[in-house]
Design a protein around this motif. Sequence first.
Motif, PDB file in Angstrom:
ATOM      1  N   GLU A 213       0.693  -1.093   0.085  1.00  0.00           N
ATOM      2  CA  GLU A 213       0.020   0.180  -0.174  1.00  0.00           C
ATOM      3  C   GLU A 213       0.873   1.245  -0.038  1.00  0.00           C
ATOM      4  OE1 GLU A 213      -2.642  -0.006   3.455  1.00  0.00           O
ATOM      5  OE2 GLU A 213      -3.907  -1.883   2.436  1.00  0.00           O
TER       6      GLU A 213
ATOM      7  N   GLN B  65      -3.939   2.375  -3.918  1.00  0.00           N
ATOM      8  CA  GLN B  65      -4.152   0.881  -3.380  1.00  0.00           C
ATOM      9  C   GLN B  65      -2.620  -0.029  -3.405  1.00  0.00           C
ATOM     10  OE1 GLN B  65      -7.632  -0.092  -6.256  1.00  0.00           O
ATOM     11  NE2 GLN B  65      -8.911  -0.141  -4.061  1.00  0.00           N
ATOM     12  N   SER B  66      -2.215   0.119  -4.711  1.00  0.00           N
ATOM     13  CA  SER B  66      -1.106  -0.798  -4.769  1.00  0.00           C
ATOM     14  C   SER B  66       0.012  -0.067  -5.475  1.00  0.00           C
ATOM     15  CB  SER B  66      -1.353  -1.928  -5.622  1.00  0.00           C
ATOM     16  OG  SER B  66      -2.496  -2.771  -4.913  1.00  0.00           O
TER      17      SER B  66
ATOM     18  N   THR C  41      -9.505  -2.860 -11.408  1.00  0.00           N
ATOM     19  CA  THR C  41      -9.201  -1.604 -11.023  1.00  0.00           C
ATOM     20  C   THR C  41     -10.371  -0.910 -10.548  1.00  0.00           C
ATOM     21  OG1 THR C  41      -9.935  -0.266 -13.166  1.00  0.00           O
ATOM     22  CG2 THR C  41      -7.725  -1.182 -13.314  1.00  0.00           C
TER      23      THR C  41
ATOM     24  N   VAL D 179     -13.032  -2.171  -4.629  1.00  0.00           N
ATOM     25  CA  VAL D 179     -12.773  -1.335  -3.273  1.00  0.00           C
ATOM     26  C   VAL D 179     -12.617  -2.286  -2.082  1.00  0.00           C
ATOM     27  CG1 VAL D 179     -13.602   0.095  -1.756  1.00  0.00           C
ATOM     28  CG2 VAL D 179     -13.917   0.607  -4.343  1.00  0.00           C
TER      29      VAL D 179
ATOM     30  N   PRO E  85      -9.634  -4.025   1.185  1.00  0.00           N
ATOM     31  CA  PRO E  85      -8.150  -3.996   1.769  1.00  0.00           C
ATOM     32  C   PRO E  85      -7.256  -4.737   0.728  1.00  0.00           C
ATOM     33  CG  PRO E  85      -9.615  -5.254   3.011  1.00  0.00           C
ATOM     34  CD  PRO E  85     -10.578  -4.493   2.222  1.00  0.00           C
ATOM     35  N   SER E  86      -7.777  -5.641   0.082  1.00  0.00           N
ATOM     36  CA  SER E  86      -6.949  -6.553  -0.777  1.00  0.00           C
ATOM     37  C   SER E  86      -6.647  -5.651  -2.115  1.00  0.00           C
ATOM     38  CB  SER E  86      -7.687  -7.753  -1.191  1.00  0.00           C
ATOM     39  OG  SER E  86      -9.016  -7.371  -1.840  1.00  0.00           O
ATOM     40  N   GLY E  87      -7.282  -4.607  -2.583  1.00  0.00           N
ATOM     41  CA  GLY E  87      -6.977  -4.043  -3.608  1.00  0.00           C
ATOM     42  C   GLY E  87      -7.334  -4.719  -4.959  1.00  0.00           C
TER      43      GLY E  87
END
Length: 270
Positions: free
Chosen positions: A40, A109-110, A152, A155, A157-159
Motif C-alpha cells: 500500500e 491501493q497498490s 481496477t 474497493v 483492503p485487498s485492492g
Amino acid sequence: DEPAASKTDDLILTFHSLSVRPSVFDLCRVLAAASLEIGEPREGRPKSGVVRVTVDCTLCYPVDGTNWRSYDRYGKDLASQVEDLYNGPRGSSKGVLDEENDLCLAEGQSVWCFTIDCVVLSDDGSLLDCLSLACRSCLCDVGIPKFEVLETNEVGPSGPEITIEEDPNQYWQLQCARVPVYVSLGLVETLWVYDLCKNEENHCRSRLTFGVDASGAIKQVVSGASGTCVNYSRNVANIIEAACLAGRKLLSSIDSVDQGKDQHLFHIGK
C-alpha cells in the motif's frame, strides 16, 4: 584560497578550503540487499513507491550485555536518514524514484515497495555516505517484473487483482540516474575535510551532510556535531560548491563503471 586536489581512487576532485587526505571508503564496508513487493502507498502519496531501509551495525562494534540497544538505535537513525533522502522534500507527493519511474500499479491501493537491508561490516568514518552509495547500487540492479491489473474498480483492503509476469526475461529496469547520495564535510580545527575518517568525525566542530544527485543538485541537508558551519567558516558558498562537485564527480565515476559491467538480473516472479 588556492584550490586543493584530492584523489579518491581514480577520481580527481578539486576543492576550495578543504584539506587533502586519502580516501577511507575502502575501509568502510557495507553489505546491502534489496527486495521488492507490492504494498500500500503511504498516506498522502497515492501513486508514489515506498522505500524502507534497515541498518544493522552490531557486527562492526563490540557488543556486550545490553549495549546492543544503543547500536540498534544508531542503525535506526542511519536508516531513517537514508529513507529521508529517497522521500524527497516535505509535503511532496513523490519521492526521488518516482521522478523517472512509474511505481504505481493501482492509484491509492497498490504500489511497488522496496526494502533495502544493510549490514555494516566495518566503519572507519563517512558511514552515512557509504550507506547511501550501497543503497543506490542495490536499486540500480533492481529489475521490476511486468504486470497486468485485472480489476481496477474493486474497493477493499485487498485492492485490485494483479498478475505478475513469471518469465525472468520480462522485466523493466529501475531508473536511478536522479537518485542522490550523501556527501559529508566536517570542520576539523580550521579545515573543512571531505571523506571523513572515524578520528576526524570524533573531532569535528561541525559537520554538514548534503544529499547530491548526478547533476550536482542538493536534495537534502543534514547537520551534525556541535556548532554550525556559519560560525566557523567564511566560505560557505565554497563548501556547498565542493559538496556538489564531489557528488557529481562521484556518481559520474560510479555510473560509468556500472554501464560497462555485465549485469545478471533476475526475479522470482510471484
